[in-house]
Design an enzyme around this catalytic site. Sequence first.
Site, PDB file in Angstrom:
ATOM      1  N   HIS A  99       0.803  -1.229   0.000  1.00 19.36           N
ATOM      2  CA  HIS A  99       0.000   0.000   0.000  1.00 19.36           C
ATOM      3  C   HIS A  99       0.839   1.283   0.000  1.00 19.36           C
ATOM      4  O   HIS A  99       0.283   2.381  -0.131  1.00 19.36           O
ATOM      5  CB  HIS A  99      -0.975  -0.028   1.179  1.00 19.36           C
ATOM      6  N   ASP A 122      -9.932  -0.511   3.854  1.00 23.75           N
ATOM      7  CA  ASP A 122      -8.756  -1.135   4.467  1.00 23.75           C
ATOM      8  C   ASP A 122      -9.075  -1.606   5.889  1.00 23.75           C
ATOM      9  O   ASP A 122      -9.832  -0.952   6.599  1.00 23.75           O
ATOM     10  CB  ASP A 122      -7.661  -0.045   4.545  1.00 23.75           C
ATOM     11  N   HIS A 124      -6.678  -1.627   8.042  1.00 18.18           N
ATOM     12  CA  HIS A 124      -5.731  -0.830   8.829  1.00 18.18           C
ATOM     13  C   HIS A 124      -5.923   0.657   8.552  1.00 18.18           C
ATOM     14  O   HIS A 124      -6.499   1.031   7.532  1.00 18.18           O
ATOM     15  CB  HIS A 124      -4.295  -1.223   8.464  1.00 18.18           C
ATOM     16  N   ASP A 126      -3.339   2.844   8.177  1.00 21.55           N
ATOM     17  CA  ASP A 126      -2.247   3.364   7.348  1.00 21.55           C
ATOM     18  C   ASP A 126      -2.028   4.840   7.637  1.00 21.55           C
ATOM     19  O   ASP A 126      -1.697   5.634   6.757  1.00 21.55           O
ATOM     20  CB  ASP A 126      -2.501   3.089   5.849  1.00 21.55           C
ATOM     21  N   HIS A 139       4.032   0.975   4.481  1.00 20.54           N
ATOM     22  CA  HIS A 139       2.640   0.720   4.068  1.00 20.54           C
ATOM     23  C   HIS A 139       1.634   1.001   5.183  1.00 20.54           C
ATOM     24  O   HIS A 139       0.434   1.081   4.912  1.00 20.54           O
ATOM     25  CB  HIS A 139       2.460  -0.694   3.484  1.00 20.54           C
ATOM     26  N   ASP A 227      -7.400  -1.828  -0.405  1.00 21.37           N
ATOM     27  CA  ASP A 227      -6.469  -2.809   0.163  1.00 21.37           C
ATOM     28  C   ASP A 227      -7.277  -4.088   0.372  1.00 21.37           C
ATOM     29  O   ASP A 227      -8.297  -4.078   1.081  1.00 21.37           O
ATOM     30  CB  ASP A 227      -5.944  -2.264   1.499  1.00 21.37           C
ATOM     31  N   ASP A 229      -6.943  -6.475   2.194  1.00 20.45           N
ATOM     32  CA  ASP A 229      -7.103  -6.976   3.569  1.00 20.45           C
ATOM     33  C   ASP A 229      -8.342  -6.399   4.272  1.00 20.45           C
ATOM     34  O   ASP A 229      -8.637  -6.755   5.418  1.00 20.45           O
ATOM     35  CB  ASP A 229      -5.815  -6.824   4.397  1.00 20.45           C
ATOM     36  N   GLU A 272      -1.792  -4.994  -2.160  1.00 21.71           N
ATOM     37  CA  GLU A 272      -1.488  -5.978  -1.099  1.00 21.71           C
ATOM     38  C   GLU A 272      -1.806  -7.434  -1.460  1.00 21.71           C
ATOM     39  O   GLU A 272      -1.873  -8.282  -0.570  1.00 21.71           O
ATOM     40  CB  GLU A 272      -2.155  -5.589   0.244  1.00 21.71           C
TER      41      GLU A 272
END
Length: 310
Positions: A99, A122, A124, A126, A139, A227, A229, A272
């Site tokens: 990312h 996402d 996360h 980030d 990332h 992303d 994830d 990712e």
Amino acid sequence: MRINLIGVPIYYGCDREGVQYGPKKLRENNISDIFREAGLNVIDLGDIQVDKIKNEDRFKDDKNIKYYSSIYKVNNNLAQVTYDSVKSGNIPIILGGDHSIALGSISGVSRNFKNLGVVWVDAHGDFNTEEISESKNYHGMPLASLAGFGKKNLVDLYYEGKKIKEENIFHIGARDLNIKEEELIRSTKVNLYDKVMIDNKGFDFVLEDIVKKCIEQKIDAIHISLDIDFMDKDLVPGTGTRVEGGYTLEDTKHILDRIMSTNIVKSMDFVEFNPIIDEENTTLDVCIDLLNHIALLFSLEKRLSNEVQC
Ligand SMILES: NC(=[NH2+])NCCC[C@H](N)C(=O)O
Ligand SMILES: [Mn+2]
């Protein structure tokens, strides 16, 4: 309007090998054809150059950001290519890589529009800065740089100044924030639709809120940074930082449907995907399914804009 595919084979932002083979794996699975068969004009611009750096040199240029110089260079080059693409009226789709590449893609896109909005999908945040990051992996930091926080050279990448207004950032799906990262992101005007909120209010509330704010704030273009994830850890074994309690493929498509129905989505990151740690192509299949859906949505948008012009 053409779709421009741009690969960025980089793993320096996550410091885990494999994710750099994402673009290659997607090309082997005929990603251009997916867009072509949806009735779109597609040009594959190839990969951004990523130089080889030895693992032991990862902290050579910055003690708090692994592979700093390389990340800077790759993103600066990517920003130029992405800027040229949107300036010519095309739609760049940037294939990661990790990312970290969103720093370059969004820096490039933001130069072309007056009031860019970013929808960041996402698990996360980030939103770490190099000072507070626990992993020192970039990332986990690009969104903070884009909003003007952390190392100044990265905030000023490609052109001087921060790239997006805090209130123009719409972050969907967070369920794994570092403590200091969460403090920082909550201290800003970033719109954070985390798992607690999504589970309480539902996706439709979140999506309508985003669309409403895009109109109120007169956002003139949207970049989606996806992303993989964001999806549940069982659905995407082929990504480096999996988090449980995530969302389905249908949820992801639902988000894309609503955001792209605004007809102002002008660029996108797809990041990712790590083919090396994938299990029986589970993640590859999910990625191909999603890219098919994205192609159909862009083709619908193109058809609608042609109808309006007629
Ligand atoms: N784009 C991603 N997958 N980011 C994961 C970041 C994980 C963690 N928050 C970190 O800063 O290292
Ligand atoms: Mn991410």
